[in-house]
Scaffold this active site. Sequence first.
Site, PDB file in Angstrom:
ATOM      1  N   GLU A   4       9.123 -50.175  41.445  1.00 20.75           N
ATOM      2  CA  GLU A   4      10.245 -49.527  42.131  1.00 20.75           C
ATOM      3  C   GLU A   4      11.585 -50.230  41.926  1.00 20.75           C
ATOM      4  O   GLU A   4      12.617 -49.573  41.818  1.00 20.75           O
ATOM      5  CB  GLU A   4       9.948 -49.410  43.631  1.00 20.75           C
ATOM      6  CG  GLU A   4       8.953 -48.328  43.990  1.00 20.75           C
ATOM      7  CD  GLU A   4       7.500 -48.776  43.916  1.00 20.75           C
ATOM      8  OE1 GLU A   4       7.226 -49.877  43.383  1.00 20.75           O
ATOM      9  OE2 GLU A   4       6.636 -48.040  44.400  1.00 20.75           O
TER      10      GLU A   4
ATOM     11  N   GLU B  79       0.026 -47.764  45.843  1.00 20.40           N
ATOM     12  CA  GLU B  79       0.099 -47.725  47.313  1.00 20.40           C
ATOM     13  C   GLU B  79      -0.985 -46.828  47.918  1.00 20.40           C
ATOM     14  O   GLU B  79      -1.572 -47.154  48.942  1.00 20.40           O
ATOM     15  CB  GLU B  79       1.495 -47.255  47.745  1.00 20.40           C
ATOM     16  CG  GLU B  79       2.563 -48.311  47.458  1.00 20.40           C
ATOM     17  CD  GLU B  79       3.978 -47.784  47.598  1.00 20.40           C
ATOM     18  OE1 GLU B  79       4.282 -46.725  46.994  1.00 20.40           O
ATOM     19  OE2 GLU B  79       4.773 -48.400  48.311  1.00 20.40           O
TER      20      GLU B  79
ATOM     21  N   ALA C 228       5.033 -41.857  42.838  1.00 12.44           N
ATOM     22  CA  ALA C 228       5.705 -40.696  43.423  1.00 12.44           C
ATOM     23  C   ALA C 228       6.427 -39.985  42.286  1.00 12.44           C
ATOM     24  O   ALA C 228       6.754 -40.591  41.257  1.00 12.44           O
ATOM     25  CB  ALA C 228       6.681 -41.160  44.486  1.00 12.44           C
TER      26      ALA C 228
ATOM     27  N   GLY D 186       3.674 -45.416  43.981  1.00 14.69           N
ATOM     28  CA  GLY D 186       2.894 -44.693  45.001  1.00 14.69           C
ATOM     29  C   GLY D 186       1.419 -44.616  44.651  1.00 14.69           C
ATOM     30  O   GLY D 186       0.580 -44.440  45.544  1.00 14.69           O
TER      31      GLY D 186
HETATM   32  N1  DAK Z   1       6.876 -38.890  38.204  1.00 17.14           N
HETATM   33  C1  DAK Z   1       7.022 -37.738  37.523  1.00 17.14           C
HETATM   34  N2  DAK Z   1       6.500 -37.508  36.293  1.00 17.14           N
HETATM   35  C2  DAK Z   1       5.813 -38.514  35.732  1.00 17.14           C
HETATM   36  C3  DAK Z   1       5.610 -39.747  36.385  1.00 17.14           C
HETATM   37  C4  DAK Z   1       6.177 -39.916  37.685  1.00 17.14           C
HETATM   38  N3  DAK Z   1       6.013 -41.019  38.421  1.00 17.14           N
HETATM   39  N4  DAK Z   1       4.893 -40.530  35.555  1.00 17.14           N
HETATM   40  C5  DAK Z   1       4.650 -39.816  34.448  1.00 17.14           C
HETATM   41  N5  DAK Z   1       5.200 -38.601  34.539  1.00 17.14           N
HETATM   42  C6  DAK Z   1       5.168 -37.538  33.555  1.00 17.14           C
HETATM   43  C7  DAK Z   1       6.125 -37.825  32.410  1.00 17.14           C
HETATM   44  O1  DAK Z   1       7.450 -37.450  32.747  1.00 17.14           O
HETATM   45  C8  DAK Z   1       5.547 -36.962  31.307  1.00 17.14           C
HETATM   46  O2  DAK Z   1       5.933 -35.614  31.530  1.00 17.14           O
HETATM   47  P1  DAK Z   1       6.392 -34.664  30.287  1.00 17.14           P
HETATM   48  O3  DAK Z   1       7.518 -35.359  29.644  1.00 17.14           O
HETATM   49  O4  DAK Z   1       5.166 -34.602  29.420  1.00 17.14           O
HETATM   50  O5  DAK Z   1       6.741 -33.385  30.967  1.00 17.14           O
HETATM   51  C9  DAK Z   1       4.049 -37.047  31.568  1.00 17.14           C
HETATM   52  O6  DAK Z   1       3.909 -37.473  32.925  1.00 17.14           O
HETATM   53  C10 DAK Z   1       3.365 -38.066  30.686  1.00 17.14           C
HETATM   54  O7  DAK Z   1       4.047 -39.295  30.832  1.00 17.14           O
HETATM   55  P2  DAK Z   1       4.551 -40.168  29.588  1.00 17.14           P
HETATM   56  O8  DAK Z   1       4.874 -39.294  28.424  1.00 17.14           O
HETATM   57  O9  DAK Z   1       5.623 -41.071  30.086  1.00 17.14           O
HETATM   58  O10 DAK Z   1       3.226 -40.970  29.241  1.00 17.14           O
HETATM   59  P3  DAK Z   1       3.113 -42.417  28.610  1.00 17.14           P
HETATM   60  O11 DAK Z   1       1.684 -42.626  28.311  1.00 17.14           O
HETATM   61  O12 DAK Z   1       4.099 -42.606  27.506  1.00 17.14           O
HETATM   62  O13 DAK Z   1       3.556 -43.445  29.772  1.00 17.14           O
HETATM   63  C11 DAK Z   1       3.532 -44.298  32.040  1.00 17.14           C
HETATM   64  C12 DAK Z   1       2.767 -43.516  30.936  1.00 17.14           C
HETATM   65  C13 DAK Z   1       2.714 -44.215  33.329  1.00 17.14           C
HETATM   66  C14 DAK Z   1       3.668 -45.747  31.627  1.00 17.14           C
HETATM   67  C15 DAK Z   1       4.933 -43.652  32.197  1.00 17.14           C
HETATM   68  O14 DAK Z   1       4.765 -42.238  32.412  1.00 17.14           O
HETATM   69  C16 DAK Z   1       5.661 -44.186  33.381  1.00 17.14           C
HETATM   70  O15 DAK Z   1       6.246 -45.294  33.337  1.00 17.14           O
HETATM   71  N6  DAK Z   1       5.747 -43.411  34.459  1.00 17.14           N
HETATM   72  C17 DAK Z   1       6.474 -43.754  35.649  1.00 17.14           C
HETATM   73  C18 DAK Z   1       5.726 -44.811  36.415  1.00 17.14           C
HETATM   74  C19 DAK Z   1       6.485 -45.256  37.600  1.00 17.14           C
HETATM   75  O16 DAK Z   1       7.593 -45.822  37.507  1.00 17.14           O
HETATM   76  N7  DAK Z   1       5.916 -45.015  38.759  1.00 17.14           N
HETATM   77  C20 DAK Z   1       6.488 -45.408  40.012  1.00 17.14           C
HETATM   78  C21 DAK Z   1       7.308 -44.296  40.537  1.00 17.14           C
HETATM   79  S1  DAK Z   1       8.254 -44.842  41.905  1.00 17.14           S
HETATM   80  C22 DAK Z   1       9.596 -43.432  49.013  1.00 17.14           C
HETATM   81  C23 DAK Z   1       8.269 -43.388  49.055  1.00 17.14           C
HETATM   82  C24 DAK Z   1       7.548 -43.704  47.923  1.00 17.14           C
HETATM   83  C25 DAK Z   1       8.161 -44.064  46.768  1.00 17.14           C
HETATM   84  C26 DAK Z   1       9.489 -44.104  46.764  1.00 17.14           C
HETATM   85  C27 DAK Z   1      10.221 -43.777  47.861  1.00 17.14           C
HETATM   86  N8  DAK Z   1      10.412 -43.094  50.167  1.00 17.14           N
HETATM   87  C28 DAK Z   1      10.107 -43.803  51.396  1.00 17.14           C
HETATM   88  C29 DAK Z   1      11.290 -42.051  50.115  1.00 17.14           C
HETATM   89  C30 DAK Z   1       7.393 -44.351  45.607  1.00 17.14           C
HETATM   90  C31 DAK Z   1       8.000 -44.572  44.449  1.00 17.14           C
HETATM   91  C32 DAK Z   1       7.269 -44.575  43.219  1.00 17.14           C
HETATM   92  O17 DAK Z   1       6.088 -44.360  43.149  1.00 17.14           O
END
Ligand code: DAK
Length: 263
Positions: free
Chosen positions: A131, A111, A63, A108
């Site tokens: 998360e 998921e 997400a 997400g």
């Molecule tokens: N959200 C927004 N932007 C993201 C992103 C994300 N999840 N993942 C990557 N990006 C963006 C980065 O900010 C970056 O943007 P710029 O800085 O270039 O503008 C671009 O994508 C490239 O990412 P990186 O520079 O970080 O690339 P790397 O190769 O260095 O790293 C990575 C790739 C996938 C390891 C890293 O980007 C990363 O750790 N990303 C976050 C992964 C993550 O934690 N995903 C889980 C998110 S939490 C809910 C319902 C659902 C959810 C929650 C609540 N409710 C019921 C309300 C779900 C939650 C989630 O999914």
Amino acid sequence: MEFITYEQQDFVGIITINRPKALNALNSSVLEELDKTLEQVDLANTRCLILTGAGDKSFVAGADIGEMSTLTKAEGEAFGKKGNDVFRKLETFPIPVIAAINGFALGGGCEIAMSCDIRICSDNAVFGQPEVGLGITPGFGGTQRLARTVGVGMAKQMIYTGRNIKSDEAFRIGLVNAVYSQEELMDAAKKLASTISMNAPIAVRNCKKAINDGLQVDMDAAIVIEEKLFGDCFETEDQKAGMGNFLEKDKEKKLKIVPFQNK
Ligand code: DAK
């Protein structure tokens, strides 16, 4: 649409989440467009869907953390509902959905893949539910679907640690059915979708419904669900043609009934 592309190849529809600059992270617009895309699928002429992400690095990196970071409690609930509704729509979509996971499938992203019927991935794929490191629980069904897919112990380990796993481990624990090179993944997904779409479409739909609905109830009730959906098939052209051709031992004709007709 800005973030979703849809392509039809014969009986197969290919949905691509196209937001590569943010590694295809799911913001509200992506979720709304995905919902609209599913609503618009021509179910009379589509027998299988493939869901994938644009680019060669990420399926869906979760997400959108930027969008989520400022949500209030009420907004968080609304965002969660939007995601859950579209994920559930995928899970209960009348035809099979194959996730072709071409890179990161985190939060997400993992998921949404689990809301699909079948998961295959490229060798650079990475899966995880990170998360807890962000101070939240998985919110798009991760606590429920991961446990059902890979078993309670492995799901708890992945969710409590937030540790990512690579494609080979995802295959070992049954999170994906197969791993391909990046170059081979889409061809493999299309081949699988095409194989499914050459079978009797009503029978395939009824199989999906029987498996999904049956898993929600006890075995006695599940068997009744199966009986009903089995019975439905006897009102179809496919059942008559498929069994007739077998009994006539007519291989030529057997080929000719493909593609099967609808009811
Ligand atoms: N959200 C927004 N932007 C993201 C992103 C994300 N999840 N993942 C990557 N990006 C963006 C980065 O900010 C970056 O943007 P710029 O800085 O270039 O503008 C671009 O994508 C490239 O990412 P990186 O520079 O970080 O690339 P790397 O190769 O260095 O790293 C990575 C790739 C996938 C390891 C890293 O980007 C990363 O750790 N990303 C976050 C992964 C993550 O934690 N995903 C889980 C998110 S939490 C809910 C319902 C659902 C959810 C929650 C609540 N409710 C019921 C309300 C779900 C939650 C989630 O999914």
